[in-house]
Design an enzyme around this catalytic site. Sequence first.
Site, short mmCIF file in Angstrom:
data_model
loop_
_atom_site.label_atom_id
_atom_site.label_comp_id
_atom_site.label_asym_id
_atom_site.label_seq_id
_atom_site.Cartn_x
_atom_site.Cartn_y
_atom_site.Cartn_z
N SER A 9 32.98 26.40 30.08
CA SER A 9 34.07 27.61 30.22
C SER A 9 34.61 27.61 31.80
O SER A 9 35.50 28.17 32.10
CB SER A 9 33.88 28.83 29.96
OG SER A 9 33.48 28.64 28.41
N THR A 10 33.39 27.35 32.52
CA THR A 10 33.56 27.47 34.25
C THR A 10 33.11 26.14 34.83
O THR A 10 32.11 25.66 34.36
CB THR A 10 33.16 28.72 34.51
OG1 THR A 10 31.58 28.62 34.48
CG2 THR A 10 33.42 29.89 33.71
#
Length: 198
Positions: A9-10
Amino acid sequence: MQIGYARTSTTDQLAGFEAQKAELLAVGCDAKLFVEQVSSVGERPRLRAMLDQLRSGDVVVVTKLDRLARSIRDLVGILDQITAAGASLRILAMCLDTATATGKLMLNVLGSVAEFEREMMLERQRSGIAKAKSDGKYKGRVPTAMRKADEAVALLSSGVKPAVAARQLGIARSSLYRIMEQRGVKRETVTSVVGKAS
């Protein structure tokens, strides 16, 4: 051909990202490996590119189900595209392969359970927020711009124009004007300070 797909996600999740890639390479996804670091709720261009390039007989390989799909509906949509291309899906953590009827059944069951767990977690979260609100303890998320209020006032006081201050702080001008209003900084005052500074 085995085609790997890895996602976090990041960009902060570097260790998990590298571990996914290593695991996919170890099982033979070295010819084609699609990787991206984006939230599952946002656009996933590398996933789209991978699905567009699938050919009959290809096997899409992911380490875990949540790296591929955000919900059972999303999973079914992705699986439909994989199947329509004549390809199959393999999930390493589950030892699951949709090339078999059992694999397809298990994937749908597991996807439903995962979505159910997420819904239950969100329901508990909503209940917790409601209780905190009724107890007067819930403050909510502090808006990003408000965290920069002190910096904004300091910049404006030093003669920086509102548009420039907003750009430097990475906030919208409307947010800056709200800060000015809350802190009692009048636009005319800022204009006169800017006029003197220039």
